[in-house]
Design a protein around this motif. Sequence first.
Motif, PDB file in Angstrom:
ATOM      1  N   LYS A 459     122.829  85.558  16.128  1.00  0.00           N
ATOM      2  CA  LYS A 459     122.257  84.305  15.638  1.00  0.00           C
ATOM      3  C   LYS A 459     122.141  83.252  16.744  1.00  0.00           C
ATOM      4  O   LYS A 459     121.281  82.377  16.690  1.00  0.00           O
ATOM      5  CB  LYS A 459     123.102  83.758  14.488  1.00  0.00           C
ATOM      6  N   ALA A 460     123.032  83.364  17.722  1.00  0.00           N
ATOM      7  CA  ALA A 460     122.922  82.444  18.859  1.00  0.00           C
ATOM      8  C   ALA A 460     121.600  82.654  19.591  1.00  0.00           C
ATOM      9  O   ALA A 460     120.997  81.698  20.108  1.00  0.00           O
ATOM     10  CB  ALA A 460     124.095  82.645  19.815  1.00  0.00           C
ATOM     11  N   MET A 461     121.151  83.894  19.629  1.00  0.00           N
ATOM     12  CA  MET A 461     119.856  84.171  20.258  1.00  0.00           C
ATOM     13  C   MET A 461     118.716  83.529  19.460  1.00  0.00           C
ATOM     14  O   MET A 461     117.771  82.963  20.024  1.00  0.00           O
ATOM     15  CB  MET A 461     119.617  85.690  20.341  1.00  0.00           C
ATOM     16  N   VAL A 462     118.835  83.635  18.128  1.00  0.00           N
ATOM     17  CA  VAL A 462     117.799  83.029  17.276  1.00  0.00           C
ATOM     18  C   VAL A 462     117.784  81.519  17.470  1.00  0.00           C
ATOM     19  O   VAL A 462     116.711  80.896  17.604  1.00  0.00           O
ATOM     20  CB  VAL A 462     118.047  83.397  15.802  1.00  0.00           C
ATOM     21  N   GLU A 463     118.950  80.908  17.489  1.00  0.00           N
ATOM     22  CA  GLU A 463     119.011  79.461  17.680  1.00  0.00           C
ATOM     23  C   GLU A 463     118.407  79.069  19.022  1.00  0.00           C
ATOM     24  O   GLU A 463     117.731  78.044  19.143  1.00  0.00           O
ATOM     25  CB  GLU A 463     120.465  78.981  17.600  1.00  0.00           C
ATOM     26  N   TYR A 464     118.612  79.899  20.020  1.00  0.00           N
ATOM     27  CA  TYR A 464     118.044  79.614  21.338  1.00  0.00           C
ATOM     28  C   TYR A 464     116.519  79.598  21.278  1.00  0.00           C
ATOM     29  O   TYR A 464     115.865  78.709  21.849  1.00  0.00           O
ATOM     30  CB  TYR A 464     118.520  80.657  22.344  1.00  0.00           C
ATOM     31  N   ILE A 465     115.953  80.564  20.578  1.00  0.00           N
ATOM     32  CA  ILE A 465     114.486  80.609  20.459  1.00  0.00           C
ATOM     33  C   ILE A 465     113.982  79.342  19.770  1.00  0.00           C
ATOM     34  O   ILE A 465     112.996  78.725  20.187  1.00  0.00           O
ATOM     35  CB  ILE A 465     114.050  81.857  19.676  1.00  0.00           C
ATOM     36  N   VAL A 466     114.668  78.939  18.707  1.00  0.00           N
ATOM     37  CA  VAL A 466     114.250  77.737  17.995  1.00  0.00           C
ATOM     38  C   VAL A 466     114.376  76.512  18.895  1.00  0.00           C
ATOM     39  O   VAL A 466     113.512  75.616  18.880  1.00  0.00           O
ATOM     40  CB  VAL A 466     115.075  77.559  16.701  1.00  0.00           C
ATOM     41  N   GLN A 467     115.443  76.464  19.707  1.00  0.00           N
ATOM     42  CA  GLN A 467     115.606  75.336  20.633  1.00  0.00           C
ATOM     43  C   GLN A 467     114.432  75.264  21.614  1.00  0.00           C
ATOM     44  O   GLN A 467     113.933  74.172  21.929  1.00  0.00           O
ATOM     45  CB  GLN A 467     116.918  75.474  21.403  1.00  0.00           C
ATOM     46  N   GLN A 468     113.972  76.389  22.077  1.00  0.00           N
ATOM     47  CA  GLN A 468     112.844  76.384  23.015  1.00  0.00           C
ATOM     48  C   GLN A 468     111.544  75.999  22.313  1.00  0.00           C
ATOM     49  O   GLN A 468     110.655  75.399  22.924  1.00  0.00           O
ATOM     50  CB  GLN A 468     112.699  77.761  23.691  1.00  0.00           C
ATOM     51  N   CYS A 469     111.446  76.357  21.043  1.00  0.00           N
ATOM     52  CA  CYS A 469     110.263  75.912  20.289  1.00  0.00           C
ATOM     53  C   CYS A 469     110.236  74.398  20.140  1.00  0.00           C
ATOM     54  O   CYS A 469     109.167  73.814  19.914  1.00  0.00           O
ATOM     55  CB  CYS A 469     110.245  76.552  18.898  1.00  0.00           C
ATOM     56  N   ALA A 470     111.405  73.764  20.256  1.00  0.00           N
ATOM     57  CA  ALA A 470     111.507  72.318  20.060  1.00  0.00           C
ATOM     58  C   ALA A 470     111.592  71.561  21.370  1.00  0.00           C
ATOM     59  O   ALA A 470     112.000  70.396  21.379  1.00  0.00           O
ATOM     60  CB  ALA A 470     112.742  71.999  19.209  1.00  0.00           C
ATOM     61  N   LEU A 471     111.205  72.188  22.485  1.00  0.00           N
ATOM     62  CA  LEU A 471     111.290  71.495  23.764  1.00  0.00           C
ATOM     63  C   LEU A 471     110.456  70.216  23.733  1.00  0.00           C
ATOM     64  O   LEU A 471     109.299  70.228  23.309  1.00  0.00           O
ATOM     65  CB  LEU A 471     110.778  72.401  24.887  1.00  0.00           C
ATOM     66  N   PRO A 472     110.999  69.117  24.200  1.00  0.00           N
ATOM     67  CA  PRO A 472     110.247  67.843  24.204  1.00  0.00           C
ATOM     68  C   PRO A 472     109.243  67.820  25.354  1.00  0.00           C
ATOM     69  O   PRO A 472     109.401  68.531  26.351  1.00  0.00           O
ATOM     70  CB  PRO A 472     111.348  66.791  24.405  1.00  0.00           C
ATOM     71  N   PRO A 473     108.224  66.992  25.250  1.00  0.00           N
ATOM     72  CA  PRO A 473     107.209  66.927  26.304  1.00  0.00           C
ATOM     73  C   PRO A 473     107.772  66.476  27.646  1.00  0.00           C
ATOM     74  O   PRO A 473     107.320  66.919  28.683  1.00  0.00           O
ATOM     75  CB  PRO A 473     106.198  65.901  25.770  1.00  0.00           C
ATOM     76  N   GLU A 474     108.778  65.613  27.633  1.00  0.00           N
ATOM     77  CA  GLU A 474     109.279  65.097  28.902  1.00  0.00           C
ATOM     78  C   GLU A 474     109.993  66.164  29.716  1.00  0.00           C
ATOM     79  O   GLU A 474     110.263  65.975  30.893  1.00  0.00           O
ATOM     80  CB  GLU A 474     110.225  63.908  28.662  1.00  0.00           C
ATOM     81  N   ALA A 475     110.302  67.289  29.091  1.00  0.00           N
ATOM     82  CA  ALA A 475     110.976  68.358  29.831  1.00  0.00           C
ATOM     83  C   ALA A 475     109.999  69.282  30.521  1.00  0.00           C
ATOM     84  O   ALA A 475     110.388  70.246  31.153  1.00  0.00           O
ATOM     85  CB  ALA A 475     111.864  69.170  28.883  1.00  0.00           C
ATOM     86  N   GLU A 476     108.726  68.993  30.420  1.00  0.00           N
ATOM     87  CA  GLU A 476     107.739  69.918  30.958  1.00  0.00           C
ATOM     88  C   GLU A 476     107.676  69.864  32.477  1.00  0.00           C
ATOM     89  O   GLU A 476     107.190  70.774  33.105  1.00  0.00           O
ATOM     90  CB  GLU A 476     106.364  69.610  30.361  1.00  0.00           C
ATOM     91  N   ILE A 477     108.119  68.787  33.115  1.00  0.00           N
ATOM     92  CA  ILE A 477     108.033  68.667  34.570  1.00  0.00           C
ATOM     93  C   ILE A 477     109.454  68.588  35.109  1.00  0.00           C
ATOM     94  O   ILE A 477     110.232  67.733  34.702  1.00  0.00           O
ATOM     95  CB  ILE A 477     107.229  67.429  34.980  1.00  0.00           C
ATOM     96  N   GLN A 478     109.787  69.477  35.982  1.00  0.00           N
ATOM     97  CA  GLN A 478     111.108  69.471  36.587  1.00  0.00           C
ATOM     98  C   GLN A 478     110.973  69.306  38.088  1.00  0.00           C
ATOM     99  O   GLN A 478     109.990  69.748  38.693  1.00  0.00           O
ATOM    100  CB  GLN A 478     111.832  70.797  36.299  1.00  0.00           C
ATOM    101  N   LYS A 479     111.923  68.640  38.661  1.00  0.00           N
ATOM    102  CA  LYS A 479     111.926  68.470  40.109  1.00  0.00           C
ATOM    103  C   LYS A 479     112.710  69.626  40.720  1.00  0.00           C
ATOM    104  O   LYS A 479     113.917  69.696  40.594  1.00  0.00           O
ATOM    105  CB  LYS A 479     112.566  67.134  40.494  1.00  0.00           C
TER     106      LYS A 479
END
Length: 1707
Positions: A459-479
Amino acid sequence: MRGGGGPEPGGLKRGIQVHTRRQKEARTTVMSETYAKRLSAILLDAVTDKDPQMQEQVCGALCDFGESKPAEVLSACEEHLRLHEKLAHPYRTIILRAMEIVVSNHISELDKDTARAIILLASNEMTKVKELVSDWQQAASSVLVAVGRRFISSVMEELLSKFQPGLLPHPCTVHTLASLSVSNVFGVVPFLTSILSTMLPMLGAAKHDSMKVVFCCALQRFSESILEYLANLDQAPDPTVRKDAFASDIFGAYDILFHQWLQSGGAKLRLAVVEALGPMSHLLPSEKLEEQLPKLLPRVLAFYKKHTETVHVSKSLGQILEAAVSVGSRTLDIHLNSLLAALHAQICVPVESSSPLVMSNQKEVLRCFTVLACCSPDRLLAFLLPKLDTSNERTRVGTLQVLRHVINAAAAQMEVKKPVILSSMKLPLLDTNNKVKRAVVQVVSAMAHHGYLEQPGGKAMVEYIVQQCALPPEAEIQKLGADSEALAADSVRAISVSTLYLVSTTVDRMGEVLWPYLLEFLVPVRFTRALSPLCRSLVHLAQKRQEAGAHAPLIQYNGNVHLPSPYAITTRLLAVSSHPYVGDGRGAASLRLLNVLHQDIHPALGQRWVTAIPLLLEHLDEYSEETLSQKEWEEKLLVVREEEKTRVSLLWEQEEKTRFLRDSLAVVSDNTWVCHLTLEMCKQLPNYNGTPLEKNFLYKCVGTTLGAASSKVVRKHLRELLETARYQEEREHEGLACCFGICAISHLDDTLAQLDDFVKSDVLRKSAGIFNLFKNRSESEANKVRSALILCYGHVAAGAPRELLLARVEADLFWNMSECFSTKVLGIKVETQDPALRLSLVQSVCMATQAICSSAHSSSFHLSRKAELVAQMVEFIRAEPPDSLKTPIWKKAMLACTYLVTLEPALEEQVQADLIHSCLHRVMAVLPEPEEGDSPQEVSAAPTVGGDPQELLLFQSLYLDTVQVLKDLLTSLLLWNMTPLGLQVMLEHLSPWIKSPRGHERVRAVGLSACLLQFFLQHLQISALVPFHNLGLLIGLFSPRCADLWPATRREAVSCIHSLLYLQLTCVGFSRDYQDDVAEQLLSLKDGLVHPDPAILFHTCHSIAQLIAKRLPPDQLINLLLTLFESLGDPDKNCSRAASVMINCLLKERGNMLQEKVPEIVSVLRSKLQETQEEHILQAAQHSVFALATHHCASVVSNLLGSPLPFDSHTCTLWRALALEPGLAAQVLGLLLEKISKDVLFEESQAFLLSSTPDRVATLLPLAATCALHEVASAPASGPAVLELYPQLFVALLLRVSCTVGVQPPRQLQAKERRSASSGLASRSLEPCSSAVDALQAVLVRGGNEDVVQCMELDGGWQLLRTSAGHEEGVTRLASAMAKFAGPRLPLVMKLLFTTQSSMYEVQRVTSTAFLAELLSSNVVNDLMLLESLLYNLMARQKDTSARVRRLVLHGLANITLGSPDKVQTHSPQLLTAMIGGLDDGDDPHSLVALEAMVGLARLMDLVDAWDLHAVLLHIAVRIRPFFDSERMELRSVSIGLFGHLNKACRGDCKDVFLEQVVGGLVPLLLHLRDPHAPVVTACRFALRMCGPNLECEELAAVFQRHLQEGHDLHFGEFLNTTCKHLMRHFPDLLGRLLSTSLFYYKSSWEDVRAAALMLTGFLVLHMEAEQRPQVDLEQLLTALQLLLKDPALKVRLKAVKTLGRLVKFA
């Protein structure tokens, strides 16, 4: 009686016939072979063309030829290459490629001798030079490989002859053996034992790396062939072959490659060795392989460090590992760590999608991991899993890629390792790197397919997938570091969304894992962006469970406290659906999930939601995010329509699709359930602090649910909402207020009670109160609370039932609003200056007053606070900064005043005046955004609301709304005094703005005036006749504005005058619906006011003044004139000029009243002619000159003609004045005609000594008379005089035009222009021809023929008249227009023109002939009985010395087909004789007369007498045939078109006679379909369609009709192919003639026609039969085609080659 031994006569005859047939066949065979050889030689010679396209075409032609004659083509190619030893290798390569294709396609047809010759040739070509020439030698090698597919023994014999022991072979020989071993495994493998034994000693003799590379490649191919042979022994010819037979030789080669070449060779050789070792390792003896592995593996792994392109190393390593595993090697265990390390380093190399080699290497490395995973899974995992905890990003990503691969590829070995692998994923789940996240998601996807997620920790794997589905827009650019590349988080989210959906829908075993676990992620805010994919997956899972158990509840809580309650699910999904397109359309997904879960939400909702939710989804499908109305959507989810708020009973009776939440509450009808839902909504409100729009909507949901709850629940929750609201957020103000407003629909008393209690509490005081929450609230925070409370009262008023509102509005609503708005300091009430608080009060007052006005009892309601509220609104309006419009306070305050004004009691006059002044002062002064047409001053003064287009759009919208509210306010005030005096008072307020120097203020003021006047007119009630004393004053106020600089002001001013005229009519007793013609004409003049041309604008103003004069009462004229005189000083110069125009118009229209004042006015204006150009002064001067000319006409004319040319504006004005009286105008025109006609028209002079033609210079007096005539005729009053002299004026000016085309101005004028140019002064040039054209136009207009002028203008005829090249066409168009619009004038005009036919001037004869010729195209000459005389006159000019006249005569005779077609047969002999005479005209070097004759014949063809036509048909066809190929496009197109008409006319008796002409013209017509000029192509289409029926072939006629229709695209190749097929089928005897004619066009100057001729030849040959061969002169054809192979145009050369390929039929 016959003897038994003698032969029978019949048998002898048959023997002779057989012998003869065999001789003929032998001769044919010899001829065929000779021709095939010749054709092949031609094609082979063409190979040397420099263009690559041509070379490819020749190669294709050879291949096509080889399809029918493979042996002959191969033989010719072989001979050509053998005889042309010096042919360059690129051309040899093309021939060899063609040979390879022919051999490959016809290998089964080759005989041994041909195959042997090809083998020897290819072998020789391949080994001719020692140097490597890749393309050439590769082509030769490919030929050998192609032959070797069937003749393997012969090929091997030839190759082995060059592969002798002790001698180093040519590299291509070895390469060919290698290629053969792959293409013909079963044929070559039996030879490999001897080849390998022969090759082995050669390996040591090879000195150069290039040769060694070839040997390595050969050993690689040999080994691969042996392995394939052994893998398919069941199909092999010798199933006894074993691997052992090759082991010793392979090992010997291996020893040399590994121990010698790998040690000392270059990089390319070492790489080739490694590639060969892979397949060779499978053939080594087991013990030898085991013995070599300790040395082999490290050496191969070392190549990873030495080479960048490692795909071949990885592939070879994989083969070696497979070989080692197959023999059960133990050496792998020793080297496993180094193998894993090296392979892992390769997998961690960053993969570029654009690099296929790197991608291929990754695949080969993963293949190696698969081998190792199958033999050592424990050690592999022990190596991989710790690397998940490294700091290097590439290491982590690579490890996860390997892990995913082994999970998929070695599932059986990994089955027992699932707990270990799951446990190792804990650290990667915490990784924040996007690349690692992507890799983790892919691993989880693989785990889902193989049952990992069903294990503990899944289930931790499932939660991880859901967390990635909820990535915010500000996380799209990383330095990231400089050596790494950023991977967009959106790609991580995208792959996560896809993975979640695929796992949910395609992996059946995941259903139990995901359901109902995914429900736990719905409510938490951190998973908001994942809602859309979550809902889609949950919908699918729920539907599957419903199918499995139809009536069982979907959600089984069973003590699971983590699952959200039905109320939480409903609240969450409803809230996010308020903005349905946000988050990948989560609104629709949420509604679908609600629909699926209806049974678990509440059992009673099923039937309702099944119908309601699809309607909501359908609404979303009809719109997009840009087009959806947010208000309408929220209304559908809730129920807050304005029309639904009138009565509570109506609120619950609206259509189903607009009341989702309300109806759901009604269907449930359970107070407990509603209370729980309300509690959950209130509980979730803080979750939406970051999304104010959704929180705003959730407040509305709370209000809707409270409407269905009990009073106790309402009071409790409203109090909590007031205490917990975040008042500093503006959106929350609105949401809270909407909640109270919706709740008040059902619970007005409870709502007001809670608000009153809250207002009376200490919350609004600065000292500490009873609520700890508000103890330390600052002043600004307190203002925000008061602002929200005021807004709540406004929404409560808007939502309250109307029958309860009136009794509560003053005591409970307005009083509390006032209390909240003001604070007390030392017991004194002080109003705040907070703008937000003011806006809230304005909005609330507006809503409350609007609600009062919508009540049925509003007319009897007395609002005691009315004056106080109006004063407060005025104060707010004044307090706002001027010249700005940044907040809606003005709009809202004026709207509130609008509603307040309609209520009792009436406002005092001073209050009204203050209100109007304040509103006008604010709204009028707002500077707009600059628009096109604004003055520079206004543009520079305009404010900027920011460069943001959105801000500009908001500003414009707010401004338009504010202006509309102002209109409503003014009309509401006007209703209290609906009298002319009341109207004048309102307009007096607007008067300063109407006369403002600022354009935007004027346009607004006049627009408001128009609105008020229209409103007054519509609502005016007249009980008795009353005088409209101020009519003249008001019209004088608006009429100058008809010429305002701003077009909108002009239009609105006309509307004002229109309304005033109707008000006058209404006041004198006309009914309201009366339509006055004069007043209505005003509206039609608006279009003229739009035009920027001042002349048009002031002409329209003049027309307006005329209409005003018709309806203005006499007693109002003085007032109007006085007002207009005042307007002469208007700051807007346009308005000043308009005032003068209108004054002059009024004087003209009312001249009976002011006649005695004309001399004085003329005197004053004439004295100012030199000072000003104002229109009213010029008009006065005209009247003065008219008075003088009545006594001294000749003298005035003579003096004015002496004025300098060109006439200045004053002189032109004076000339126009002479036309004011018809009698005077006739005298003036007669004098001017005499000056034009009786003087010399032009003088000829030699401008330069070397000039070949003299210059023509106009004489001065006729030029001046022409200009004067133009000015006189331009005056409208000259019409009667022009009509009297119309024929003389028309003919004289027409001939004047013809004589001045190309004529220069007089010398003195030219000198004057040069002096002006040198001094820098602008001077108006005067062209004699243009002046004559202008005069002619003026005469036509004054003569009542405006239609002629307009028609000429539209057709460009006037411009043509002025030019030498277009003069004839211009005269033609003028004649056409005259015939159409001025028919009755023509008899006299023609009579005068007949007299000019013998003029000494050719240009006059041409002009008169052109005019008369065109008249025949109109039926008017027949109607006027002028046809006979006109025909006689034209035929008499056939012998004119001018070719132009003769051509025009033919043109005119042909025009009879248009004007009098019924008379053609009567005159057909004369017409045909004239046309044929034109065809034979020999005095025209350019054939223009013949061209006109052909055009005329084409027009006459369908109308002349058939007998007369048949007599000359053949003569015409023969005469026009030479023009088919004329260099002039016009002659080609017309002659071909005429040929089509001849075909059309000859159907019947003369068809057989004409067939020869049809056949003769067929080829030119077909080929000219590719003519470079479109008219010729169109003519060919028509002619061919007409020829079709005469060919007596229905199929061919159908083809012409189908392909050659006008407007349809023509696929020329397809059409020509079909045409030739039918020609050869039905007319086989025409082949020779068609081919010989097409040969003529091989020399055409147009490359497209040459190419078409080649196509025609090719298609004719393609469809011919064998018996038609004698018709073809093959030698001539081949010679011509051979020449075209050298054509400069590539397309021609390409077609020539293609045609040569078609000639295979002759072989």
